[in-house]
Design a protein around this motif. Structure first.
Motif, PDB file in Angstrom:
ATOM      1  N   THR A 136     -62.330-115.190  -7.517  1.00 38.22           N
ATOM      2  CA  THR A 136     -61.922-113.789  -7.444  1.00 38.22           C
ATOM      3  C   THR A 136     -61.763-113.247  -8.858  1.00 38.22           C
ATOM      4  OG1 THR A 136     -59.549-114.249  -7.366  1.00 38.22           O
ATOM      5  CG2 THR A 136     -60.715-114.106  -5.248  1.00 38.22           C
ATOM      6  N   PHE A 137     -61.979-111.946  -8.993  1.00 34.58           N
ATOM      7  CA  PHE A 137     -61.766-111.287 -10.276  1.00 34.58           C
ATOM      8  C   PHE A 137     -61.519-109.804 -10.031  1.00 34.58           C
ATOM      9  CE2 PHE A 137     -66.276-110.894  -9.500  1.00 34.58           C
ATOM     10  CZ  PHE A 137     -66.651-109.675 -10.042  1.00 34.58           C
ATOM     11  N   TYR A 177     -61.121-104.953  -6.890  1.00 38.69           N
ATOM     12  CA  TYR A 177     -60.995-106.387  -6.616  1.00 38.69           C
ATOM     13  C   TYR A 177     -62.305-106.919  -6.027  1.00 38.69           C
ATOM     14  CZ  TYR A 177     -56.049-105.695  -7.396  1.00 38.69           C
ATOM     15  OH  TYR A 177     -54.845-105.391  -7.972  1.00 38.69           O
ATOM     16  N   TYR A 178     -62.695-108.103  -6.483  1.00 36.79           N
ATOM     17  CA  TYR A 178     -63.956-108.704  -6.070  1.00 36.79           C
ATOM     18  C   TYR A 178     -63.778-110.182  -5.784  1.00 36.79           C
ATOM     19  CZ  TYR A 178     -65.862-104.551  -8.363  1.00 36.79           C
ATOM     20  OH  TYR A 178     -66.128-103.262  -8.728  1.00 36.79           O
ATOM     21  N   ARG A 179     -64.742-110.736  -5.053  1.00 31.37           N
ATOM     22  CA  ARG A 179     -64.818-112.186  -4.885  1.00 31.37           C
ATOM     23  C   ARG A 179     -66.290-112.578  -5.012  1.00 31.37           C
ATOM     24  NH1 ARG A 179     -63.303-111.550   1.159  1.00 31.37           N
ATOM     25  NH2 ARG A 179     -65.322-111.018   1.984  1.00 31.37           N
ATOM     26  N   VAL A 180     -66.496-113.780  -5.482  1.00 28.82           N
ATOM     27  CA  VAL A 180     -67.839-114.343  -5.590  1.00 28.82           C
ATOM     28  C   VAL A 180     -68.076-115.163  -4.331  1.00 28.82           C
ATOM     29  CG1 VAL A 180     -69.343-115.879  -6.910  1.00 28.82           C
ATOM     30  CG2 VAL A 180     -67.707-114.393  -8.099  1.00 28.82           C
ATOM     31  N   VAL A 181     -69.198-114.903  -3.658  1.00 25.91           N
ATOM     32  CA  VAL A 181     -69.517-115.610  -2.420  1.00 25.91           C
ATOM     33  C   VAL A 181     -70.904-116.220  -2.524  1.00 25.91           C
ATOM     34  CG1 VAL A 181     -68.015-114.227  -0.947  1.00 25.91           C
ATOM     35  CG2 VAL A 181     -70.344-113.497  -1.318  1.00 25.91           C
ATOM     36  N   LEU A 229     -61.877-106.884 -17.616  1.00 24.87           N
ATOM     37  CA  LEU A 229     -62.206-107.816 -16.542  1.00 24.87           C
ATOM     38  C   LEU A 229     -61.113-108.874 -16.532  1.00 24.87           C
ATOM     39  CD1 LEU A 229     -65.623-109.247 -15.600  1.00 24.87           C
ATOM     40  CD2 LEU A 229     -63.685-110.765 -15.818  1.00 24.87           C
ATOM     41  N   HIS A 230     -60.536-109.122 -15.362  1.00 23.94           N
ATOM     42  CA  HIS A 230     -59.459-110.103 -15.211  1.00 23.94           C
ATOM     43  C   HIS A 230     -59.950-111.217 -14.288  1.00 23.94           C
ATOM     44  CE1 HIS A 230     -56.684-106.894 -16.630  1.00 23.94           C
ATOM     45  NE2 HIS A 230     -57.533-106.132 -15.972  1.00 23.94           N
TER      46      HIS A 230
END
Length: 167
Positions: free
Chosen positions: A54-55, A71-75, A140-141
């Motif tokens: 997540t980032f 908010y994002y997630r890598v899938v 970017l976090h």
């Protein structure tokens, strides 16, 4: 003696299959990384680990001049590669380009809580291109990492998920 060797081979084959399965599963659980590059030139600028996949991207909205966090997630895609999914957008004031309706595309809920608007979503993102401008404090976090995206000249940055940063 021959029977004993056959039993040992069968046991070793089962162990090898179990280990192969465990390594394959571990590969699917591995952490993703994010490459940051210039969008047009493709020049790699940085690569950061995303341990929990997540980032967030934070910035100051250009119209309302208030903070926004996406908010994002890598899938993992069905093809085995990595892709980005946006899960939420949080902001405190409406401005042009910010969601204002319950039925926003890919929205799963829209709330107002503790002075913040929270749009939860399940939005697949193609290439994630971030237009930076130092006036808007683009960051970017990822975990404990906070990357100042304005450390590079203003323009378009491409954020791409990868399995491992390349040296």
């Amino acid at each position: 003696m021959q029977k004993s060797i056959s039993v040992k081979r069968a046991s070793l084959n089962k162990l090898a299959l179990l280990l192969a399965g465990a390594f394959a599963l571990a590969g699917n659980l591995q952490a993703a990384d994010l490459e940051i590059s210039y969008y047009r030139e493709g020049k790699l600028l940085a690569c950061i680990p995303v341990a929990d996949k997540t980032f967030e991207l934070s910035f100051i909205h250009s119209v309302s001049h208030t903070p926004v966090t996406d908010y994002y997630r890598v899938v993992e895609s069905s093809a085995g590669g990595l892709t980005i999914n946006q899960t939420a957008e949080v902001f405190i004031a409406h401005g042009q380009g910010l969601p204002s309706l319950v039925n926003e595309p890919d929205a799963t809920s829209f709330k107002h809580r503790n002075g913040q608007f929270i749009l939860e979503m399940d939005r697949d993102i193609g290439p994630l291109i971030v237009r930076t401008d130092r006036r808007f404090k683009n960051r970017l976090h990822a975990g404990n990492n906070k990357i100042n995206l304005n450390q590079w000249p203003d323009g378009g940055l491409l954020i791409s998920p990868v399995f491992n940063c390349q040296p």
